[in-house]
Scaffold this active site. Structure first.
Site, PDB file in Angstrom:
ATOM      1  N   GLY A   3       0.872  -1.186   0.000  1.00 56.82           N
ATOM      2  CA  GLY A   3       0.000   0.000   0.000  1.00 56.82           C
ATOM      3  C   GLY A   3       0.901   1.225   0.000  1.00 56.82           C
ATOM      4  O   GLY A   3       2.030   1.184  -0.471  1.00 56.82           O
ATOM      5  N   ARG A   4       0.369   2.311   0.590  1.00 54.80           N
ATOM      6  CA  ARG A   4       1.161   3.558   0.622  1.00 54.80           C
ATOM      7  C   ARG A   4       2.482   3.354   1.344  1.00 54.80           C
ATOM      8  O   ARG A   4       3.551   3.701   0.840  1.00 54.80           O
ATOM      9  CB  ARG A   4       0.372   4.654   1.339  1.00 54.80           C
ATOM     10  CG  ARG A   4      -0.568   5.429   0.464  1.00 54.80           C
ATOM     11  CD  ARG A   4      -1.277   6.492   1.284  1.00 54.80           C
ATOM     12  NE  ARG A   4      -2.165   5.858   2.236  1.00 54.80           N
ATOM     13  CZ  ARG A   4      -3.500   5.835   2.136  1.00 54.80           C
ATOM     14  NH1 ARG A   4      -4.086   6.458   1.158  1.00 54.80           N
ATOM     15  NH2 ARG A   4      -4.238   5.223   3.024  1.00 54.80           N
ATOM     16  N   ILE A   5       2.433   2.748   2.540  1.00 56.97           N
ATOM     17  CA  ILE A   5       3.653   2.608   3.344  1.00 56.97           C
ATOM     18  C   ILE A   5       4.568   1.550   2.737  1.00 56.97           C
ATOM     19  O   ILE A   5       5.783   1.747   2.627  1.00 56.97           O
ATOM     20  CB  ILE A   5       3.298   2.295   4.816  1.00 56.97           C
ATOM     21  CG1 ILE A   5       2.554   3.488   5.429  1.00 56.97           C
ATOM     22  CG2 ILE A   5       4.549   1.968   5.636  1.00 56.97           C
ATOM     23  CD1 ILE A   5       1.942   3.241   6.793  1.00 56.97           C
TER      24      ILE A   5
ATOM     25  N   ARG B  39       0.401  -4.025  12.429  1.00 56.42           N
ATOM     26  CA  ARG B  39      -0.346  -4.270  13.656  1.00 56.42           C
ATOM     27  C   ARG B  39       0.086  -5.620  14.221  1.00 56.42           C
ATOM     28  O   ARG B  39       0.263  -6.589  13.475  1.00 56.42           O
ATOM     29  CB  ARG B  39      -1.853  -4.296  13.395  1.00 56.42           C
ATOM     30  CG  ARG B  39      -2.489  -2.929  13.172  1.00 56.42           C
ATOM     31  CD  ARG B  39      -2.496  -2.074  14.445  1.00 56.42           C
ATOM     32  NE  ARG B  39      -3.173  -0.807  14.256  1.00 56.42           N
ATOM     33  CZ  ARG B  39      -2.567   0.341  13.913  1.00 56.42           C
ATOM     34  NH1 ARG B  39      -1.262   0.357  13.723  1.00 56.42           N
ATOM     35  NH2 ARG B  39      -3.264   1.450  13.785  1.00 56.42           N
TER      36      ARG B  39
ATOM     37  N   GLU C  70      -0.589  -4.294  23.583  1.00 55.80           N
ATOM     38  CA  GLU C  70       0.230  -3.090  23.808  1.00 55.80           C
ATOM     39  C   GLU C  70      -0.358  -2.319  24.976  1.00 55.80           C
ATOM     40  O   GLU C  70      -1.581  -2.160  25.033  1.00 55.80           O
ATOM     41  CB  GLU C  70       0.229  -2.213  22.548  1.00 55.80           C
ATOM     42  CG  GLU C  70       0.881  -2.905  21.360  1.00 55.80           C
ATOM     43  CD  GLU C  70       0.933  -2.040  20.096  1.00 55.80           C
ATOM     44  OE1 GLU C  70       0.654  -0.838  20.166  1.00 55.80           O
ATOM     45  OE2 GLU C  70       1.257  -2.591  19.033  1.00 55.80           O
TER      46      GLU C  70
ATOM     47  N   HIS D 274       5.881   0.921  19.442  1.00 55.60           N
ATOM     48  CA  HIS D 274       4.921   1.417  18.434  1.00 55.60           C
ATOM     49  C   HIS D 274       5.216   2.886  18.076  1.00 55.60           C
ATOM     50  O   HIS D 274       4.424   3.785  18.366  1.00 55.60           O
ATOM     51  CB  HIS D 274       3.477   1.260  18.943  1.00 55.60           C
ATOM     52  CG  HIS D 274       2.461   1.281  17.839  1.00 55.60           C
ATOM     53  ND1 HIS D 274       1.276   0.584  17.898  1.00 55.60           N
ATOM     54  CD2 HIS D 274       2.458   1.904  16.635  1.00 55.60           C
ATOM     55  CE1 HIS D 274       0.583   0.799  16.782  1.00 55.60           C
ATOM     56  NE2 HIS D 274       1.280   1.612  16.002  1.00 55.60           N
TER      57      HIS D 274
HETATM   58  C1  GLV Z   1      -0.380   3.965  13.829  1.00 61.50           C
HETATM   59  O1  GLV Z   1      -0.133   2.853  14.140  1.00 61.50           O
HETATM   60  C2  GLV Z   1      -1.264   4.304  12.767  1.00 61.50           C
HETATM   61  O2  GLV Z   1      -2.058   3.449  12.329  1.00 61.50           O
HETATM   62  O3  GLV Z   1      -1.238   5.461  12.329  1.00 61.50           O
END
Ligand code: GLV
Length: 328
Positions: A157-159, A239, A268, A287
Site C-alpha cells: 500500500g502507501r507505506i 499491527r 500493547e 509502536h
Molecule cells: C499507527 O499505528 C497508525 O495506524 O497510524
C-alpha cells in the site's frame, strides 16, 4: 447557536487545538501518559457530537452505541482496527483516519528497525554500555547484509511502496504480496508479485505493512515462519495481531528465523512478563512508526479538521465509511 460538543481522548498538540478552539466546546482526558479509562470513555461519549480518539481506545459497539448524538469518530492514526466501523455506519457516524501524512515517516521507521535488527544495533549498544567490551572481535556481533538482499513486502500500500522505494537505494530485489496485484506500483517501485509462501521462502527480509483485518489476523503463524530462511529477519510495522506472537517467539528461540524487529505487538503495551522481552534477537520499540514531531502534529491536525467537518454537518475529508451518510 450552541457550539458542537467534542470529546478528545488525549491532549493534542497546539496546532490541532487551535483548529477546535472557538469552533467547538470540548472536554478532554488530560493525561499524556495514560489512556482514558473505559468507564470515563463510556460516560463521556454520550452527549457529544464528535470524538477524537487514538488507537488506544477500543471504540467497539458498546461505546459506539452510546454515541447517540455523534456525527464523527476522528481517529489520530491511519489504522483504525480499534473502531467498530460497521457499528458506526449503522448509527450514521463517520469514521475518519489520517492517511498520507505519516507514510514517509513510517517507512523511515520500518527501515530503521530493519537496519537495527539486521546489524544488531540495539544489542551492540547494550553491550557497549554494560562494560563487557574488551576487544574488537573479528566475528563479534556479525549480522545480515541488507544491501543486495531480497526484501519481501506484505502489503504494497502507501507505506509498503514507500519502503520499496527506499530499498532500491540498497540494490535489493523486491518481492511483494497483496490481496490484489498493484500493477501500477509494481512497475514504479520495481517489485515483483509472488504468492505469500514464495515471498516467505525467498526473502531475506520480510516486512509486514498490511492493514489488520479479519483476513490478515495471524497471517504469519507457525507454518509461515517455518517457510522462512534461518537467516531471515521479520519486521512488523503494521499491527501486532497480523503475526502470531507466540509462534514468533518459538521461531526466534529455535532459530527457525534469525531475528525480528517489531514495532507492534498483540498486546500493547507489552506486559513485562512477556517472554519476547528476554530475547536478544528481537528489536522492540514501543509502536513508534509515525513518531516524528512534525508527523504527529500533522496527524492531530488532520483529525481535528476531520472532526470539525463532521460536527459541522459536512462529510469529513478522510472518511473511511462514506456510506454512513445514508443512515443520517
Ligand atoms: C499507527 O499505528 C497508525 O495506524 O497510524
Amino acid at each position: 447557536m450552541a457550539k458542537p460538543r467534542v470529546y478528545i481522548t488525549r491532549p493534542l498538540p497546539q496546532p490541532a487545538m487551535r483548529i477546535l478552539e472557538g469552533a467547538v466546546e470540548y472536554r478532554l482526558w488530560d493525561r499524556e501518559d495514560e489512556p482514558v479509562p473505559r468507564e470515563n470513555l463510556l460516560r463521556e461519549v454520550v452527549d457529544v457530537d464528535g470524538v477524537i480518539c487514538l488507537i488506544t481506545e477500543k471504540m467497539d459497539a458498546e461505546v459506539v452505541d452510546r454515541m447517540r448524538r455523534s456525527a464523527v469518530i476522528a481517529q489520530v492514526a491511519v489504522g483504525y482496527d480499534n473502531i467498530d466501523v460497521a457499528a458506526a455506519t449503522r448509527r450514521g457516524i463517520f469514521v475518519t483516519n489520517t492517511p498520507g501524512v505519516l507514510t514517509e515517516t513510517t517507512a523511515d521507521m520500518g527501515w530503521a528497525i530493519l537496519m537495527a535488527t539486521a546489524r544488531r544495533v540495539v544489542e551492540g549498544d547494550k553491550f557497549t554500555r554494560s562494560g563487557r567490551w574488551k576487544t574488537w572481535e573479528l566475528m563479534g556481533f556479525t549480522g545480515q547484509d541488507v544491501h543486495g538482499a531480497t526484501l519481501g513486502i506484505i502489503g504494497l500500500g502507501r507505506i509498503g511502496a514507500a519502503i520499496a522505494r527506499r530499498a532500491r537505494g540498497f540494490a535489493m530485489t523486491i518481492l511483494y504480496h497483496n490481496r490484489r496485484r498493484a500493477d501500477a506500483l509494481e512497475a514504479e517501485v520495481g517489485a515483483r508479485y509472488v504468492s505469500l509462501d514464495d515471498l516467505l521462502r525467498q526473502s531475506d527480509f520480510v516486512m509486514v505493512s498490511c492493514a489488520l483485518t479479519a483476513d490478515t489476523r495471524h497471517l504469519i503463524g507457525e507454518r509461515e515462519l517455518g517457510l522462512m530462511k534461518p537467516t531471515a529477519v521479520l519486521v512488523n510495522i503494521a499491527r501486532g495481531p497480523i503475526v502470531d506472537q507466540r509462534a514468533l517467539y518459538r521461531a526466534l528461540v529455535d532459530r527457525k528465523i534469525w531475528a525480528a524487529g517489531l514495532d507492534v505487538f498483540e498486546v500493547e503495551p507489552v506486559p513485562m512478563d512477556e517472554a519476547l522481552l528476554k530475547l536478544d534477537n528481537a528489536v522492540i520499540p514501543p509502536h513508534l512508526g509515525s513518531a516524528s514531531t512534525a508527523t504527529r502534529i500533522k496527524m492531530a491536525t488532520m483529525a481535528a479538521e476531520n472532526c470539525l467537518a463532521g460536527v459541522s454537518g459536512r462529510v469529513p475529508p478522510n472518511v473511511v465509511n462514506p456510506e454512513a451518510a445514508e443512515r443520517r
